[in-house]
Design an enzyme around this catalytic site. Structure first.
Site, short mmCIF file in Angstrom:
data_model
loop_
_atom_site.label_atom_id
_atom_site.label_comp_id
_atom_site.label_asym_id
_atom_site.label_seq_id
_atom_site.Cartn_x
_atom_site.Cartn_y
_atom_site.Cartn_z
N ASP A 18 5.39 -52.42 -22.12
CA ASP A 18 5.76 -52.89 -23.26
C ASP A 18 4.60 -53.40 -24.10
O ASP A 18 3.69 -54.30 -23.63
CB ASP A 18 6.68 -54.16 -23.08
CG ASP A 18 7.48 -54.72 -24.31
OD1 ASP A 18 7.52 -54.23 -25.13
OD2 ASP A 18 7.88 -56.06 -23.88
N MET A 19 4.57 -53.04 -25.45
CA MET A 19 3.20 -53.49 -26.18
C MET A 19 3.51 -54.76 -26.58
O MET A 19 4.69 -55.44 -26.94
CB MET A 19 3.44 -52.38 -27.46
CG MET A 19 3.33 -50.94 -27.27
SD MET A 19 1.98 -50.33 -26.11
CE MET A 19 0.80 -50.78 -27.29
N TYR A 23 3.96 -54.62 -33.76
CA TYR A 23 3.87 -54.62 -35.27
C TYR A 23 2.60 -55.31 -35.80
O TYR A 23 1.98 -55.04 -36.73
CB TYR A 23 5.47 -55.01 -36.02
CG TYR A 23 6.55 -54.20 -35.75
CD1 TYR A 23 6.46 -52.94 -34.84
CD2 TYR A 23 7.37 -54.24 -36.61
CE1 TYR A 23 7.41 -52.28 -34.85
CE2 TYR A 23 8.80 -53.22 -36.46
CZ TYR A 23 8.57 -52.61 -35.45
OH TYR A 23 9.74 -51.75 -35.29
N ARG A 60 2.51 -68.23 -32.27
CA ARG A 60 3.51 -68.83 -31.33
C ARG A 60 2.91 -70.21 -31.11
O ARG A 60 3.95 -71.02 -30.69
CB ARG A 60 3.79 -67.92 -30.21
CG ARG A 60 4.25 -66.64 -30.55
CD ARG A 60 4.60 -65.56 -29.47
NE ARG A 60 4.90 -64.27 -29.79
CZ ARG A 60 5.41 -63.37 -29.06
NH1 ARG A 60 5.42 -63.69 -27.70
NH2 ARG A 60 5.56 -62.21 -29.50
N ASP A 120 7.95 -49.51 -29.44
CA ASP A 120 6.98 -50.09 -28.35
C ASP A 120 7.16 -50.30 -27.06
O ASP A 120 6.66 -51.26 -26.41
CB ASP A 120 6.81 -51.50 -29.27
CG ASP A 120 8.17 -52.28 -29.08
OD1 ASP A 120 9.17 -51.84 -28.55
OD2 ASP A 120 7.92 -53.56 -29.44
N GLU A 121 7.89 -49.39 -26.14
CA GLU A 121 8.41 -49.47 -24.68
C GLU A 121 8.25 -48.18 -24.23
O GLU A 121 9.01 -47.46 -24.98
CB GLU A 121 9.47 -50.60 -24.71
CG GLU A 121 10.71 -50.17 -25.06
CD GLU A 121 11.70 -51.06 -24.79
OE1 GLU A 121 11.76 -51.72 -23.38
OE2 GLU A 121 12.81 -51.04 -25.43
#
Length: 560
Positions: A18-19, A23, A60, A120-121
């Site tokens: 998983d990236m 984005y 985050r 992206d996975e």
């Protein structure tokens, strides 16, 4: 409803890669000044600063979340950089992210079966590579274990920062481990190597889960982010699942998960262990009941599909609040834009990958006037996909009108459309060794772009009906000299008989109009009709037709 699949006979090594906030990483590579800065990527939407679709880890820390809009993110983190997704046709254009994802897939696919699950996975089946490593250089015999592999998170092993790497190294080195865990050790090393290679060649970081099946690998890939990987030994499966909320499990986030909670009082996957397989089958049917019984024990037979290309292509747009579409004209405007993009993508897929899409599907979200919380959903509609932007636009509008009729029923009331999307699915490869018969009528030296084709889908029920076939112009079908020699060597027919036969075939092909069904026209020939493109190979009953032939035909498609 989910269905239980047969379990593999031998242990597997499956990874889910998983990236990390992909984005954002793509935008940081495009603009290196954004690296290390609180950053978010927003959709093309000026309402309250646009919706956030990716948030960097720096942002985050300030409390920025994907559920926020741009203006709200700025209030939480004034220094945040908001990067807008590229725009085309007045909507988000994700091609730059798709292309970046393809770079990653090309690297990951070098070690085993690779299934691209999204932009992206990716799922990887590393079983063969792990077996090979175990035979040639097992971890317990290595003098220096790969450094990145020692940073793995192994479920069931204490995660004390001071000695975690030593604990992981000891787990990887074990010579008394069972065969399954030894394969997992090799898998952890392989995934670590792949992640380093992705970073070196693309500048992107990714996280991964390594387990014996897709379900477990997916569940743990996001546990430790960014740029980390997590391994699920067999002995740790039960402890991991016992407290996992059922809503976290794939396919249990919707109605089925709610039913488990409401009807059986199941809140965690571990709660499912209180029910026998027969009891679960009684509530949810044989297949789904067995599936639930198995996942509670960490069992999943779902295989990694060897697929580097997407299973479908889709384009969509949301219309929140006052932007909702309220009439057919505004819907058509947006459907035309969406269909134009979809047409370009499936055309590119056809040109580059020799793949044909069969089905066009329209999805929408709608509400009636003063009933925006209406439970009744706008029905999805599908029909055979015809290539060509204009034809896709025409069919999509018909699908919308059909869906709107079903949605409103007999009511004559106003409505709002808050979301529209079109998708091309049921994509398959064009078999090698076939030629489009379109080239025959155009002439042997002409080139024909697939964009000029007007094909209905092979699954269209109307293919069995009578079709009108009209050649583009008159032209005789004469085989080349080498083809004549080859035919003469393999035939006992006299030259006179052969000349008459060629004349009969030529006469049929030069008729301006022919009325017959396609199955009858290609009687006993070896033919393929993928997505309305008629392919013809040399037929034993018609040996003089050695060149591809082109015909134009129309099929009255029916919406289902």
């Amino acid at each position: 409803m989910p269905v239980a699949r047969p379990e593999p006979q031998e242990p597997r090594v499956i990874a889910h890669v998983d990236m990390d906030c992909f984005y954002v990483q793509v935008e940081q590579r495009r603009n290196p000044a954004l690296r290390g800065q609180p950053t978010a990527v927003v959709q093309y939407n000026d309402w309250k600063g646009g919706g956030l679709i990716a948030v960097s880890y720096e942002a985050r820390k300030f409390g920025v979340k994907r559920s926020m809009r741009g203006d709200e993110a700025k209030m939480v983190c004034p220094s945040i950089h908001l990067v807008q997704v590229p725009v085309a046709r007045d909507k988000a254009d994700l091609n730059v992210y798709r292309s970046a994802g393809s770079e990653v897939v090309a690297i990951l696919a070098t070690k085993g079966k690779c299934e691209r699950a999204s932009i992206d996975e990716v799922y990887l089946d590393l079983t063969d590579a792990a077996k090979e490593m175990l035979l040639e250089s097992p971890p317990e015999l290595s003098e220096l274990i790969f450094e990145e592999a020692t940073k793995s998170n192994i479920l069931g092993i204490p995660s004390d920062v001071n000695n975690r790497e030593d604990s992981v190294r000891a787990w990887l080195y074990r010579d008394d481990a069972d065969y399954q865990d030894k394969l997992l050790s090799c898998g952890a090393i392989i995934v670590a190597q792949l992640r380093i290679k992705v970073l070196e060649e693309t500048q992107f970081t990714c996280s991964a889960g390594i387990a014996h099946n897709k379900m477990l690998a997916k569940l743990v890939s996001g546990m430790h982010k960014p740029a980390q990987q997590t391994v699920v030994p067999s002995a740790a499966i039960q402890d991991f699942l016992v407290s996992l909320p059922v809503k976290k499990m794939k396919q249990l986030g919707g109605k089925l998960g709610s039913s488990l909670q409401d009807d059986l009082g199941v809140k965690t996957v571990g709660d499912l262990l209180n029910f026998t397989e027969e009891k679960l089958q009684e509530f949810y049917g044989v297949n789904t009941g067995t599936w639930l019984w198995k996942i509670a024990r960490g069992i999943s037979g779902e295989e990694v599909e060897d697929r580097l290309l997407p299973k479908s292509h889709g384009c969509g747009k949301t219309f929140p609040g006052p932007k909702a579409l309220k009439n057919n004209a505004s819907v058509k405007t947006w459907l035309d834009r969406l269909c134009e993009e979809l047409s370009e993508r499936i055309q590119s897929d056809l040109n580059q990958n020799k793949r044909i899409a069969q089905t066009l599907t329209l999805h929408a979200r709608a509400c009636k006037e003063n009933e925006c919380d209406s439970i009744k959903k706008f029905p999805s509609k599908s029909c055979p996909l015809r290539y060509g932007t204009g034809k896709i636009q025409e069919d999509a509008m018909k699908l919308f009108e059909s869906g709107l009729h079903d949605f409103l029923g007999s009511q004559n009331t106003k409505w709002n459309i808050t979301s529209l999307s079109v998708a091309a699915s049921k994509i398959f490869d064009i078999p090698s060794g076939t030629s489009s018969i379109l080239r025959y009528i155009k002439g042997p030296n002409s080139t024909v772009s697939p964009a000029n084709l007007d094909p209905p889908v092979p699954e269209d029920p109307s293919l069995g009906k009578k079709l009108h076939i009209t050649p583009n112009h008159q032209e005789h079908c004469e085989p080349s000299s080498s083809e004549k020699e080859e035919h003469e060597n393999n035939s006992n027919l006299s030259k006179q008989h052969q000349a008459k036969k060629e004349k009969r075939v030529s006469k049929k092909l030069t008729e301006v109009k022919v009325r017959c069904s396609i199955p009858h026209w290609i009687h006993e020939s070896k033919s393929l009709i993928p997505c309305g493109l008629l392919f013809l190979e040399q037929s034993a009953t018609c040996p003089s037709i050695l060149e591809p032939i082109s015909i134009r035909f129309k099929v009255h498609n029916s919406v289902w």
